[in-house]
Design a protein around this motif. Structure first.
Motif, mmCIF file in Angstrom:
data_model
loop_
_atom_site.group_PDB
_atom_site.id
_atom_site.type_symbol
_atom_site.label_atom_id
_atom_site.label_comp_id
_atom_site.label_asym_id
_atom_site.label_seq_id
_atom_site.Cartn_x
_atom_site.Cartn_y
_atom_site.Cartn_z
ATOM 1 N N ASN A 371 0.854 -1.177 0.000
ATOM 2 C CA ASN A 371 0.000 0.000 0.000
ATOM 3 C C ASN A 371 0.896 1.234 0.000
ATOM 4 O O ASN A 371 1.820 1.344 0.808
ATOM 5 N N LYS A 407 -2.486 -3.734 -6.432
ATOM 6 C CA LYS A 407 -3.253 -2.825 -5.578
ATOM 7 C C LYS A 407 -4.157 -1.932 -6.433
ATOM 8 O O LYS A 407 -3.883 -1.671 -7.609
ATOM 9 N N TRP A 425 -4.078 0.696 -2.711
ATOM 10 C CA TRP A 425 -4.440 -0.015 -1.490
ATOM 11 C C TRP A 425 -4.981 -1.383 -1.860
ATOM 12 O O TRP A 425 -5.284 -1.661 -3.025
#
Length: 487
Positions: A371, A407, A425
């Protein structure tokens, strides 16, 4: 549907922080003095149009229960009455959804013979070369007529309907494709009845087909042969006052319950009593107008506007309640295709270049696989600059990094305010990771968050590699324009 605040000042239109006050509300109108509500101090998003977005709320007075139409090149909003004994209905007009003008009193209950107080929740329909203004007064339904959307509206001389049930309020009129008009109204008890072609008298049997959870504020649209009935749940003073909907193949029901459209969000409570308008000249773009509040005074409500979307199955996508509102939309502005970029892998280039003329791209610093924040950087071969776009069938895309952990491009904490960070994320099925892509001319696009309706923006318009990418209200600068190129 209840007593409202009294207007105490004219609107000041500016893109800077303004000092506005709303008078306190009581069950009966009293003399008031200007005060500055703490929740409005210094909050540009709540005070005026911001950049090229409407901001929310859009009207500078505390009022509620809006209806909206488009006529003569302008949008018109008609909210619940203000003034002595809640007796004076105003119209507000805008050519672009950004700047709103008070057109003054369009109907004063002082001029209505059968009721003089409690003017709530109007609905306006254009037909027969006239505009028909349906309204609640002393818990009866009236209708007044004018040749202009700004009135003056002249009452027909008697109540149009009382309806069944103890609270016959909140009229809404829908005109079907075959020209038949229907009126919907009521609190708890749901009334549906046909209107005659004169639009000022009812005909036929009154129906009461009621969808699950119905409480008040019916609103009907038709899309692809399906009737959508939206309505509000709970007392308007409840923090969880909100909108749900049901569908039918018949404008009088029966109705199949579908789900929830609005929810409270942070300090924003009670998003309900809505109206919907399709963008003029566009096939499937909708604006959702409603009221909400941020004050603990339940009568101090605000009129706001956000976008409404449908998914591929025809379901209404829950509306994101935002502070930034909607982008400028004057008559004749382009209609947006829901998925202008084909699914696939791209690098995302900013319209800004470095001082040396090199392109700047959306980049994950150091090709980090966890992240991480996103920034700008000059072109590299790293997978941290490669993004996989997948259209979700609801007006929005998922944007996933090609790096090994894949992500998702993400709005930190689904932040509602401009300046919220954009990052990558873990992949989730929430609004933080859904993005709308809209053409802005010349092959460039704005990339808008579903959560906030704010756009991807290079902080401070910096053309230095490594600048932060954040969310901000749309203002059309090069720092907010992006192009999708082959990797």
């Amino acid at each position: 549907m209840e007593k409202q605040c009294k207007r105490t000042f004219p609107r000041l239109i500016a893109a800077v922080i303004l000092t506005l006050g709303f008078a306190g509300c009581q069950e009966k109108e009293t003399a008031s003095t200007e005060t500055i509500r703490p929740d409005l101090k210094g909050n540009v998003a709540l005070l005026s149009a911001i950049g090229l977005m409407s901001g929310n709320p859009i009207l500078p007075v505390a009022t509620a229960d809006p209806d909206i139409i488009y006529a003569n090149g302008k949008y018109y909003i008609y909210p619940t009455a203000t003034g002595p004994n809640t007796s004076q209905f105003h119209a507000w007009s805008s050519a672009d959804l950004l700047n709103w003008t008070d057109e003054g009193i369009v109907l004063d209950l002082a001029n209505v013979s059968w009721a003089h107080a409690d003017g709530w929740a109007p609905c306006v329909v254009a037909r027969n070369g006239n505009y028909y203004f349906y309204f609640t007064a002393e818990k009866k339904i009236g209708v007044a007529v004018s040749a202009s959307p700004t009135g003056p509206f002249v009452d027909k001389g008697s109540a149009l309907a009382t309806g069944d049930g103890t609270d016959p309020i909140d009229p809404m009129v829908f005109v079907d494709d075959d020209g038949q008009a229907y009126m919907y109204w009521g609190n708890t008890t749901f009334n549906i009845q046909r209107l005659n072609s004169d639009m000022i008298s009812l005909t036929g049997t009154r129906g009461h087909n009621k969808p699950s959870n119905f409480f008040e504020a019916a609103y009907v649209i038709k899309r692809n042969g399906v009737y959508y009935l939206m309505y509000s749940i709970n007392h308007f003073g409840n923090d969880d006052y909100h909108v749900e909907y049901a569908t039918s193949s018949n404008p009088m029901g029966p109705w199949t319950y579908k789900g929830r459209i609005t929810s409270p969000r942070g300090a924003i409570k009670g998003p309900g009593h809505n109206a919907v308008i399709r963008k003029p000249g566009c096939g499937d773009e909708y604006f959702f107008v409603y009221h909400r509040r941020t004050s603990t005074n339940i009568h101090e409500r605000q009129v706001a506007i956000d976008r409404m979307f449908f998914d591929a199955a025809g379901n209404i996508v829950p509306v994101s309640i935002t502070n930034s509102g909607v982008v400028e939309s004057a008559g004749g502005t382009p209609c947006y295709t829901p998925n202008p970029i084909a699914n696939g892998q791209y690098v995302i280039r900013s319209k800004m270049n470095t001082t040396a003329g090199a392109g700047l791209y959306v980049d994950i610093a150091g090709c980090a696989t966890g992240n991480a924040d996103v920034r700008t950087w000059t072109r590299t071969n790293c997978n941290g600059q490669k993004w996989n776009l997948t259209y979700q069938g609801n007006g929005f895309y998922k944007i996933i990094s090609e790096l090994p952990n894949h992500k998702a491009l993400d709005l930190d904490a689904c932040g509602i305010d401009r300046g919220a960070n954009i990052q990558v994320w873990d992949v989730f099925a929430n609004d933080c990771q859904q993005w709308r892509i809209e053409p802005a001319g010349g092959g460039w696009y704005r990339i808008m968050s579903k959560s906030s309706n704010n756009v991807m923006d290079i902080a401070d318009g910096s053309n230095t590699p490594g600048a932060d990418i954040r969310s901000w209200n749309w203002n059309g600068t090069d720092a907010q324009l992006w192009k999708f190129e082959a990797p």
